[in-house]
Scaffold this active site. Structure first.
Site, short mmCIF file in Angstrom:
data_model
loop_
_atom_site.label_atom_id
_atom_site.label_comp_id
_atom_site.label_asym_id
_atom_site.label_seq_id
_atom_site.Cartn_x
_atom_site.Cartn_y
_atom_site.Cartn_z
N THR A 61 0.85 -1.19 0.00
CA THR A 61 0.00 0.00 0.00
C THR A 61 0.89 1.24 0.00
O THR A 61 2.11 1.15 -0.15
CB THR A 61 -1.04 -0.08 1.16
N LYS A 65 3.41 1.57 -3.78
CA LYS A 65 2.77 0.86 -4.88
C LYS A 65 3.50 1.02 -6.22
O LYS A 65 3.46 0.13 -7.07
CB LYS A 65 1.31 1.32 -5.03
N ASP A 102 -6.33 -4.84 -7.58
CA ASP A 102 -7.39 -3.82 -7.42
C ASP A 102 -8.34 -3.87 -8.63
O ASP A 102 -9.54 -3.65 -8.49
CB ASP A 102 -6.78 -2.42 -7.33
N ALA A 128 -8.91 11.22 -11.41
CA ALA A 128 -7.91 10.66 -12.32
C ALA A 128 -6.58 10.47 -11.61
O ALA A 128 -5.51 10.56 -12.22
CB ALA A 128 -7.75 11.58 -13.53
N ASN A 150 -12.58 14.85 -14.23
CA ASN A 150 -11.60 15.23 -13.21
C ASN A 150 -11.53 16.75 -13.09
O ASN A 150 -11.73 17.47 -14.06
CB ASN A 150 -10.21 14.67 -13.55
N ARG A 151 -11.26 17.20 -11.86
CA ARG A 151 -11.09 18.63 -11.60
C ARG A 151 -10.02 19.19 -12.55
O ARG A 151 -10.21 20.23 -13.18
CB ARG A 151 -10.67 18.77 -10.13
N VAL A 153 -8.48 18.74 -15.91
CA VAL A 153 -8.88 17.99 -17.11
C VAL A 153 -7.69 17.33 -17.81
O VAL A 153 -7.80 16.18 -18.27
CB VAL A 153 -9.60 18.92 -18.11
P1 ATR Z 1 -5.45 8.71 -5.09
O1 ATR Z 1 -4.22 7.86 -5.16
O2 ATR Z 1 -6.29 8.49 -3.86
O3 ATR Z 1 -6.27 8.67 -6.34
P2 ATR Z 1 -4.34 11.22 -5.91
O4 ATR Z 1 -3.46 10.54 -6.90
O5 ATR Z 1 -3.79 12.35 -5.11
O6 ATR Z 1 -4.91 10.21 -4.86
O7 ATR Z 1 -5.65 11.72 -6.68
C1 ATR Z 1 -6.70 12.31 -6.03
C2 ATR Z 1 -7.85 12.53 -7.01
O8 ATR Z 1 -8.93 13.12 -6.31
C3 ATR Z 1 -7.52 13.47 -8.15
O9 ATR Z 1 -8.26 13.10 -9.29
C4 ATR Z 1 -8.00 14.81 -7.60
O10 ATR Z 1 -8.30 15.76 -8.60
P3 ATR Z 1 -7.13 16.65 -9.30
O11 ATR Z 1 -6.45 15.73 -10.26
O12 ATR Z 1 -7.83 17.76 -9.94
O13 ATR Z 1 -6.24 17.06 -8.15
C5 ATR Z 1 -9.25 14.39 -6.90
N1 ATR Z 1 -9.67 15.29 -5.83
C6 ATR Z 1 -9.08 15.49 -4.63
N2 ATR Z 1 -9.77 16.38 -3.87
C7 ATR Z 1 -10.83 16.77 -4.64
C8 ATR Z 1 -11.92 17.66 -4.42
N3 ATR Z 1 -12.07 18.35 -3.29
N4 ATR Z 1 -12.83 17.79 -5.42
C9 ATR Z 1 -12.69 17.11 -6.57
N5 ATR Z 1 -11.69 16.24 -6.84
C10 ATR Z 1 -10.77 16.07 -5.88
#
Ligand code: ATR
Length: 273
Positions: A61, A65, A102, A128, A150-151, A153
């Site tokens: 984990t 990973k 997964d 994403a 995704n926030r 894009v």
């Molecule tokens: P994980 O391994 O859990 O996927 P990560 O690689 O940090 O963690 O990715 C987090 C994801 O959650 C991303 O898609 C992030 O969006 P961004 O790519 O725009 O950062 C999304 N995310 C995190 N907080 C968010 C929020 N408050 N609203 C919308 N999307 C969020």
């Protein structure tokens, strides 16, 4: 005695020992499953140590990973496309083989919800990041039509290209309401809930909203989804399903009892609330 463990940092919160020990005890296997903290930056030396100590397999984990991939002799196609492994198996003299359970774990968890054939289904995936990659790989290979929102894009386009073989669509998370009508289900892979945020959903009309988080980080999002008329499920079953896939790899295809492990985990989580 087969030695198994989950490695990570932090790792104390992991439910993996509870899940695997439930199966090991029930099946009367000569095996142990520990949780072992391995700090970031020590992945390679730890993997050498575990080989020397004769470990049969490891779950991996955060934050290891991706880092484990530098130390493995073989890796599955899923590991290559997803760029991360969660399961290592000791191959004898060759060293470690890396798998990613997964991806099949998500497909098993959706099948458990009655979604047995995803071919031609439109799936809206939110997020994403690292957690989205296994979902994208799995759903692409299962024949689903994916809309990745995704926030940020640009990240969505890059992740689709890396993890999928077939073409799919993507867009900004702000367009969720516009695209939700055509979706058969939504899968939330964002970490928004970990920061206390809730992604606003339009009416669900009984469709499935699947959140791959579970426990406190998923609670507010799932409650909002239910208020909007979505059928909801958290990621606990997916956690158990990926564990079952790892278990089958280590124990010659043995299929452990999913429902027993899900119940043990839910009871454990409720007792801790
Ligand atoms: P994980 O391994 O859990 O996927 P990560 O690689 O940090 O963690 O990715 C987090 C994801 O959650 C991303 O898609 C992030 O969006 P961004 O790519 O725009 O950062 C999304 N995310 C995190 N907080 C968010 C929020 N408050 N609203 C919308 N999307 C969020």
């Amino acid at each position: 005695m087969e030695r198994l463990a989950v490695i990570g940092d932090p790792v104390g919160h992991s439910l993996s020992p509870l899940i695997h020990m439930t199966w090991i005890d029930t099946l009367g296997l000569e095996a142990s499953y520990e949780s072992i903290r391995v700090p970031e930056g020590q992945t390679a030396s730890a993997l050498d140590d575990f080989l020397r100590e004769g470990f049969r397999g490891l779950n991996v984990t955060l934050p290891h990973k991706q880092a484990v991939l530098d130390k493995v002799a073989r890796r599955s196609e899923a590991v290559d496309a997803i760029g991360a492994a969660n399961t290592l198996t000791h191959l004898g003299d060759e060293g470690w083989r890396a798998d990613n359970t997964d991806a099949p774990g998500l497909i098993m968890a959706l099948a458990r919800m009655g979604l047995k054939d995803l071919s031609g289904k439109t799936v809206l995936i939110l997020g994403a990041g690292g957690a989205a990659r296994a979902a994208l790989f799995a759903l692409d290979r299962a024949g689903a039509d994916i809309f990745l929102l995704n926030r940020t894009v640009d990240k969505a386009a890059a992740v689709l290209a890396a993890c999928c073989e077939r073409p799919h669509q993507h867009g900004p998370l702000d367009d969720l309401t516009r695209h939700a009508d055509s979706a058969d289900l939504i899968i939330n892979t964002t970490s928004a809930g970990h920061g206390g945020a809730v992604i606003e959903l339009p009416a669900g009309n009984g469709r499935l909203f699947y959140d791959i988080s579970y426990g406190a980080p998923a609670a507010a999002q799932l409650s909002h989804a239910r208020e909007q008329g979505w059928e909801t499920e958290d990621g606990l079953a997916m956690l158990v399903c990926q564990a079952a896939e790892s278990f089958a790899i280590w124990f010659d295809g043995t299929r452990p009892d999913l429902e027993a492990a899900i119940t043990v985990c839910r009871d454990y989580m409720e007792a801790g609330e």
